[in-house]
Design an enzyme around this catalytic site. Structure first.
Site: not given
Ligand code: AMP
Length: 175
Positions: A61, A98
């Site tokens: 995205r 996770e």
């Molecule tokens: P993180 O590495 O945990 O910060 O996750 C970020 C990545 O996962 C981004 O590329 C987001 O597109 C996706 N992502 C994580 N959590 C969500 C969420 N609650 N809603 C939408 N996309 C998420």
């Protein structure tokens, strides 16, 4: 369209893609004829005078948002991709999920010394993906000017996963 109006177009999907995750579905925002332009303006605005040469989008995205932001800033676009997708030689950076581990890759010549890079993604949650993106660009010798996201899930404290000095700009923040 302002941030509050954009927020009203985001669809919350509970327990997707797995139990306990509240997924922010931005497809209704992207589909809206004026909202899309507003997101791009709000993402790019703080960097208008920042001398950005390249905007890096995080698969998938992030690509959708990063390319028009690059155009708005008169910069180029580079993709940061999941493993095995890029055809040329790559550099890679792993990060913890996770459950397990994932990585991001960039072409070795995607950016380099002298480049001032803005990283763009749709959402920052725990910050692992964003931190890996910053490290990847560091491997290439580029300067990361900042990270711009449409949505920050502040309750997951992704900011603290970023190295000190990496500026985060979020259009919408959920506490
Ligand atoms: P993180 O590495 O945990 O910060 O996750 C970020 C990545 O996962 C981004 O590329 C987001 O597109 C996706 N992502 C994580 N959590 C969500 C969420 N609650 N809603 C939408 N996309 C998420």
């Amino acid at each position: 369209m302002n941030a509050a109006e954009l927020s009203s177009l985001i669809r919350d999907i509970p327990d997707f893609p797995k139990p306990g995750v509240g997924f922010k579905d931005i497809t209704p925002v992207l589909a809206h004829p004026t909202a899309l332009g507003s997101i791009i303006d709000l993402l790019a605005e703080p960097y208008a005078e920042a001398g950005i040469t390249v905007v890096a989008g995080i698969e998938a995205r992030g690509f959708v948002l990063a390319t028009p932001v690059a155009r708005a800033l008169n910069a180029g676009f580079i993709p940061l991709r999941k493993p095995g997708k890029l055809p040329y030689e790559t550099v890679s950076e792993s990060y913890e999920l996770e459950y397990g581990i994932d990585s991001l890759e960039a072409h070795i010549d995607a950016a380099g010394q002298g480049d001032r890079v803005l990283i763009v993604d749709d959402v920052i949650a725990t910050g692992g993906t964003a931190a890996a993106a910053v490290s990847l660009l560091g491997q290439l010798g580029a300067t990361v000017v900042g990270l711009a996201v449409f949505i920050e899930l502040a309750f997951l404290d992704g900011r603290s996963a970023l190295a000190e000095g990496t500026a985060l700009h979020a259009v919408l923040t959920y506490d």
